[in-house]
Design an enzyme around this catalytic site. Structure first.
Site, PDB file in Angstrom:
ATOM      1  CG  ASP A  47       7.394   1.814   8.507  1.00  0.00           C
ATOM      2  OD1 ASP A  47       8.406   2.527   8.474  1.00  0.00           O
ATOM      3  OD2 ASP A  47       7.092   1.021   7.606  1.00  0.00           O
ATOM      4  CG  HIS A  56      11.026   0.991   7.422  1.00  0.00           C
ATOM      5  ND1 HIS A  56      10.613   2.214   6.960  1.00  0.00           N
ATOM      6  CD2 HIS A  56      11.490   0.326   6.338  1.00  0.00           C
ATOM      7  CE1 HIS A  56      10.816   2.274   5.643  1.00  0.00           C
ATOM      8  NE2 HIS A  56      11.354   1.155   5.243  1.00  0.00           N
ATOM      9  CD  GLU A  58      12.059   1.237   1.462  1.00  0.00           C
ATOM     10  OE1 GLU A  58      11.798   1.651   0.330  1.00  0.00           O
ATOM     11  OE2 GLU A  58      11.309   1.450   2.441  1.00  0.00           O
ATOM     12  CE1 TYR A  96       4.879  -3.072  -3.683  1.00  0.00           C
ATOM     13  CE2 TYR A  96       5.444  -0.880  -2.928  1.00  0.00           C
ATOM     14  CZ  TYR A  96       5.604  -2.254  -2.862  1.00  0.00           C
ATOM     15  OH  TYR A  96       6.489  -2.798  -1.964  1.00  0.00           O
ATOM     16  CD  GLU A 123       4.175   5.820   2.514  1.00  0.00           C
ATOM     17  OE1 GLU A 123       3.203   5.197   2.031  1.00  0.00           O
ATOM     18  OE2 GLU A 123       5.341   5.359   2.540  1.00  0.00           O
TER      19      GLU A 123
HETATM   20  C1  ACM Z   1       8.527  -1.670   0.537  1.00  0.00           C
HETATM   21  O1  ACM Z   1       7.725  -1.199  -0.290  1.00  0.00           O
HETATM   22  N1  ACM Z   1       9.387  -0.891   1.161  1.00  0.00           N
HETATM   23  C2  ACM Z   1       8.533  -3.086   0.851  1.00  0.00           C
END
Ligand code: ACM
Ligand code: ZN
Length: 549
Positions: A200, A270, A334, A431, A485
């Protein structure tokens, strides 16, 4: 000869009938995920000191898992459970069962375990362990505990073939030992895929011999932003890159437990960490540094340069050497298009390929679709398939890609309508970096936000009402994602995944009619005791709120 076969068949049918007649009371066991069918009979089997055997037809890994089970049982019950040729707890292969299925028949004299394959064997062991005193998980001596098993017939199989957990080791690095501990959790919950997010903006965790600066430069950031992009930095270098030997060890450890590791190299976005080491692969040429904050960078791989395609092929060559998985995750999420719009190389590539924007997507979206398809074809030439985040639906989806639906379930719904296979990982339910309580400021460590309590995870249904039977058959399964994170320690990592992972496992494993949140909460108290014994951290909120004893 025909008569002999008929006699044998009748004898077999009698045994089966007898069994069906004996085990007739529907029951439940304190096992998560709850088995599909449990029928009770009278009586108990004493597992203390019971000998154990395993059919070599189940393979070398199954023999190892059964041997480990016998060792734990001996240590915890205080009496040896020797491995013998014909044990009182006998594991055998049954090729008539569907993949990953098992049947456990417990009578006062014997525990007969029929397993389809390694996975069926691993799951039968998990079921038996959860039915025994929790000391067996830690191998601690508990000779005085109740080592009897109730006489039950358990027929069990998974609802979904893909049952995964994801782990981001980039935003924070987790050591080999920590990853192995995480894999143990997957085994405990009858999961069979670890989606390992290895690259990433903030780091690169897999060595690539052809590009040594990935391990030397991309794996390390100078410092990390404090909190949610506060503008203040901690001044502490952070990094890590597994060695190839470590990766092989982790892959083998998972394999022995019936778990496939799906590596993810996230591209073409990323990629800032890789660009820091190889700035010539970016549109502007840099300089770049391994990102120290969170978010989405405008700097992505330049898709107009041949060197980028050489880089990707070399990276995926070495990824394929290390990971036997049929599926390779190629990211795709993204990826801003701003640099490509301004880059002469990218614009030349767009012209060369004749890509055009339309009312829905600009030409740059089709440029991303081009690289996705390019890598899909490259991996197909090595016998591999790709998984991508649901952004790969934008522009034109690659013909054989599996879609991982993360922005809710809409990507998954769209993909099955196009005939693509799907893995549901919606950020509405799965998540696990999201908060677990309504008052996180008072109760939880700093996190990314939102709110996904255990009950919400448990309530997810992967099929939507509008899906046809054929479309439903394209839903391979579900997975929860663990982005890190805000998760810097192993203790915090476990706090985020547990006990939500227990709830996820029932979504992945149980038919809807076997799901029952109150029964699940009842079983969770035993699971939490197991976690206590094995030293795992877990979020205490469900206990603090009085929902679980
Ligand atoms: C993601 O949560 N960007 C796949
Ligand atoms: Zn470019």
């Amino acid at each position: 000869m025909r008569k002999a076969i008929l006699t044998a068949f009748l004898a077999f049918a009698t045994i089966c009938n007898c069994q069906a007649a004996k085990y007739k009371t529907p029951a439940s066991v304190s096992v998560i995920p709850q088995p599909q069918e449990v029928l009770a009979d009278k009586g108990h089997f004493n597992a203390r000191g019971a000998s154990v055997s395993v059919d070599p037809a189940l393979g070398e890994f199954a023999q190892k898992r059964v041997a480990a089970f016998a060792t734990r049982l001996s240590m915890a019950s205080g009496k040896e459970s020797a491995i013998v040729k014909k044990g009182r707890i006998a594991f055998r292969k049954d090729a008539t069962l569907q993949a990953e299925a098992y049947v456990i028949t417990i009578s006062p004299k014997k525990v007969d375990v029929a397993a389809a394959d390694l996975n069926g064997c691993v799951y039968a062991i998990q079921t038996l362990k959860q039915m025994l005193p929790e000391a067996i998980f830690a191998g601690e001596a508990a000779a005085d505990a109740d080592w009897t098993l109730p006489c039950v017939l358990i027929r069990d199989w998974p609802r979904f073939q893909y049952r995964g957990m994801h782990l981001d080791v980039v935003r924070h690095f987790f050591s080999k030992e920590e990853v192995l501990r995480y894999i143990d959790l997957l085994e405990m919950h009858k999961m069979n895929r670890l989606h390992w997010h290895l690259t990433d903006d903030q780091g690169w965790r897999i060595p690539v011999d052809a590009y040594p600066r990935l391990a030397e430069v991309s794996s390390r950031r100078a410092q990390t932003v404090i909190g949610r992009n506060s503008g203040k930095y901690d001044g502490i270098p952070h990094g890590g890159c597994y060695t190839k030997a470590e990766i092989r060890e982790i892959v083998a450890y998972a394999q022995e437990r019936g778990i496939t590791i799906i590596p993810e190299v996230d591209m073409p976005g990323h990629m800032v960490a890789a660009l820091a080491a190889y700035p010539e692969l970016g549109c502007t040429g840099g300089p770049y540094e391994v990102w120290q904050k969170w978010g989405i960078s405008k700097d992505v791989l330049c898709l107009g340069k041949d060197a980028t395609y050489d880089f990707l092929k070399a990276v995926f060559d070495e990824v394929c050497e290390l990971f036997p998985s049929e599926y390779i995750h190629i990211g795709g999420d993204e990826c801003p298009k701003a640099r490509w719009k301004e880059c002469p190389d990218c614009q030349a590539k767009i012209a060369e390929l004749g890509l055009k924007g339309d009312g829905k997507y600009s030409a740059e979206y089709y440029l991303q679709s081009y690289v996705t398809k390019y890598i899909e074809n490259y991996l197909a030439s090595k016998g591999r398939k790709v998984i991508g985040w649901d952004e790969i639906l934008e522009g034109e989806i690659s013909p054989n890609a599996t879609v991982m639906s993360w922005r809710g379930v809409k990507g998954g719904r769209a993909a099955v309508k196009l005939g693509h296979t799907v893995i549901m990982t919606p950020n509405s339910h799965f998540y696990f970096d999201y908060y677990q309580t309504k008052s996180p400021k008072e109760r939880e460590p700093l996190g990314i936000g939102n709110f996904i309590p255990v009950e919400k995870v448990y309530g997810f249904e992967p099929f939507t009402e509008d899906m046809t039977e054929e479309q439903r058959s394209l839903i391979l399964g579900c997975q929860a994602n663990m982005w890190t994170e805000y998760v810097a320690t192993n203790e915090h990592l476990e706090h985020m995944v547990l006990p939500r992972m227990c709830a996820l496992s029932e979504v992945q494993w149980c038919r809807p009619e076997r799901k029952d949140y109150d029964r699940f909460l009842g079983n969770l108290s035993k699971m939490l005791r197991i976690l206590d014994r094995t030293g795992y951290s877990y979020a205490p909120y469900i206990k603090e709120d009085g929902k679980v004893k």
